[in-house]
Design a protein around this motif. Sequence first.
Motif, PDB file in Angstrom:
ATOM      1  N   SER A 117     -14.986  -3.490   2.971  1.00 19.90           N
ATOM      2  CA  SER A 117     -13.543  -3.639   3.167  1.00 19.90           C
ATOM      3  C   SER A 117     -13.199  -5.093   3.437  1.00 19.90           C
ATOM      4  O   SER A 117     -14.051  -5.900   3.774  1.00 19.90           O
ATOM      5  CB  SER A 117     -13.081  -2.767   4.343  1.00 19.90           C
ATOM      6  N   THR A 134      -8.663  -2.930   3.848  1.00 22.49           N
ATOM      7  CA  THR A 134      -8.633  -2.046   2.682  1.00 22.49           C
ATOM      8  C   THR A 134      -9.927  -2.196   1.884  1.00 22.49           C
ATOM      9  O   THR A 134     -10.666  -3.173   2.035  1.00 22.49           O
ATOM     10  CB  THR A 134      -7.448  -2.355   1.752  1.00 22.49           C
ATOM     11  N   MET A 142       0.842  -1.168   0.000  1.00 16.57           N
ATOM     12  CA  MET A 142       0.000   0.000   0.000  1.00 16.57           C
ATOM     13  C   MET A 142       0.885   1.228   0.000  1.00 16.57           C
ATOM     14  O   MET A 142       0.992   1.955   0.944  1.00 16.57           O
ATOM     15  CB  MET A 142      -0.903  -0.015   1.214  1.00 16.57           C
TER      16      MET A 142
END
Length: 269
Positions: A101, A86, A1
């Motif tokens: 998510s 995420t 990320m």
Amino acid sequence: MTLHASHVPAKHLHLRAAALAAVTATLLLGAATEAGAEETPAQGAHKAATAPATLDTLSRFFARDGAVTRSAAAPRVQNATVPVHTLSAAFVAGTKGAAASKLDFMATTAVSSDGQKASLWMAPQDGAWKVVNIATGDDETRYAAAGARALPGGTVFREPQIDAWYVHDATRVLPLDEDATSAVGAKGTTLAAYQSRVHKAYADKLPGTAYAKQGKAGGYGAPAGAAAGNPAPDGGALSTPAAAGGAAVLLAAAGLTAVRLRRRKATQA
């Protein structure tokens, strides 16, 4: 990320340096705990974070810029180990019943004797919890705490494409930082409205789309204004614990120094 450096305003950037390849290799090989049958994910991840090999690696991490010596770093791993979620690709696609998510990895914060903070990322690999990355800062645990205050019982998650942190429940999405506020407003939005926004922004970049087949960022995630051919932020919504570990393996194999750039943002909640 990781946000690609070219896409992030310099004033918001701070170096989030991962360990050298040798350090990463040490983590992968040494800081693993067997996932016991009665052990929760948080317990297994925390055990990996506090393993002697991890602490030794943390000492080197905190000493990398000379601010403190390795022998004086004395890293302390905090008790809170949190799940890091995420944005879900299935949610973006509009799959019926898909959660907003998905669990990506577990994280905890370590602090050195001179006050430096580092975030340890843990993921299960081959039946054991392993530390797969070390990054500067404490975003993961800090936003987890902010989300618990803003929406008790909600799920804190990150939209990596714009580096925004939110918390959601079954009906609402609330912002936890300035990027999220820009996206959904200071008071947040409904889950349905948020799904509509991310579908519009990313659905044409999901795996299997022409965008993905062109090799751009391994999926969706190109920021607005990204130049054609430039890599979009990695760690799109399909990032998984395995993917995080895979990235670390690649770092070790390549013998590279990994440097992560991430925005440091004030938590609003």
